[in-house]
Design an enzyme around this catalytic site. Structure first.
Site: not given
Ligand code: SAH
Length: 211
Positions: A59
């Site tokens: 992010s």
């Molecule tokens: N929090 C992260 C941003 C991740 S982007 C950071 O600090 O940079 C969003 C993430 O959510 C992705 O890696 C994606 O694989 C995950 N995601 C999507 N649906 C999900 C679900 N149902 N359960 C767990 N993770 C999920």
């Protein structure tokens, strides 16, 4: 992270609405370069999302800052994060709260995040592969829940796993263009909803990927 990188990042964060001193301090102490591959190290301090493994992104710092600030984490809190990615947001939360559980549906990312957190010496974070929309019943209730992928509605199991007095920050909306960051607060008599502003996240996807 050079002192110049840190200064630039702090100026950007402040100008984009991140003003909470504890949040800024936690972000200053969390080198984003550790959460991207070598190819992107040079861009790690820019306020943009960057590609990570499994086709996902780390992010944007200002979004991480605003969400963390909105969550209002207290030092004694037990926090659930849904959507670990490479663990940047979880690392910041680990400096602000007692215990962090973070759930990711891509096994490869859970592993990566675990490695990075270990390297950084963060001992209060547990990384779990799973479908985070079901929450983590065995560790519930949570003081705070942060969802970093967009849901159609705040998932029912997550609402149920929020302690009374606790709150959850979650991007809501199906289309890419139209998502709203929502803060849900649980009280004795139900749930209160506040709209915090438009955001753009990858969608919350069902099931687990054993990549
Ligand atoms: N929090 C992260 C941003 C991740 S982007 C950071 O600090 O940079 C969003 C993430 O959510 C992705 O890696 C994606 O694989 C995950 N995601 C999507 N649906 C999900 C679900 N149902 N359960 C767990 N993770 C999920």
């Amino acid at each position: 992270m050079t002192p110049e990188d840190t200064m630039k990042l702090l100026v950007t964060l402040r100008s984009r609405g991140v003003t909470d001193a504890r949040v800024l301090e936690a972000m200053e102490a969390t080198d984003r370069a550790a959460f991207v591959s070598d190819t992107f190290t040079i861009r790690a301090y820019e306020d943009v999302p960057l590609p990570i493994a499994s086709g996902q992104t780390v992010s944007q710092p200002s979004v991480v800052g605003r969400m963390t600030q909105a969550l209002g984490v207290e030092p004694r809190d037990k926090v659930l994060e849904v959507g670990t990615g490479t663990g940047y947001q979880a690392a910041i939360l680990s400096k602000l709260a007692r215990r962090i559980y973070t759930v990711e549906r891509h096994r490869a990312l859970t592993r990566l995040a675990r490695e990075v957190h270990a390297k950084l010496g963060l001992t209060n974070v547990t990384q779990i592969t799973g479908d985070g929309s079901h929450g983590l019943p065995e560790q519930a209730p949570f003081d705070r829940i942060l969802v970093t992928a967009a849901a159609e509605d705040p998932p029912g199991p997550l609402l149920a796993q929020l302690r009374i007095g606790g709150s959850m920050v979650v991007p809501v909306g199906v289309s890419d263009a139209m998502q709203m960051l929502i803060k849900v607060t649980r009280s004795d008599h139900g749930y209160d909803y506040d709209e915090l502003g438009p955001v753009r996240f990858v969608p919350l996807v069902e099931g687990v990927e054993h990549d």
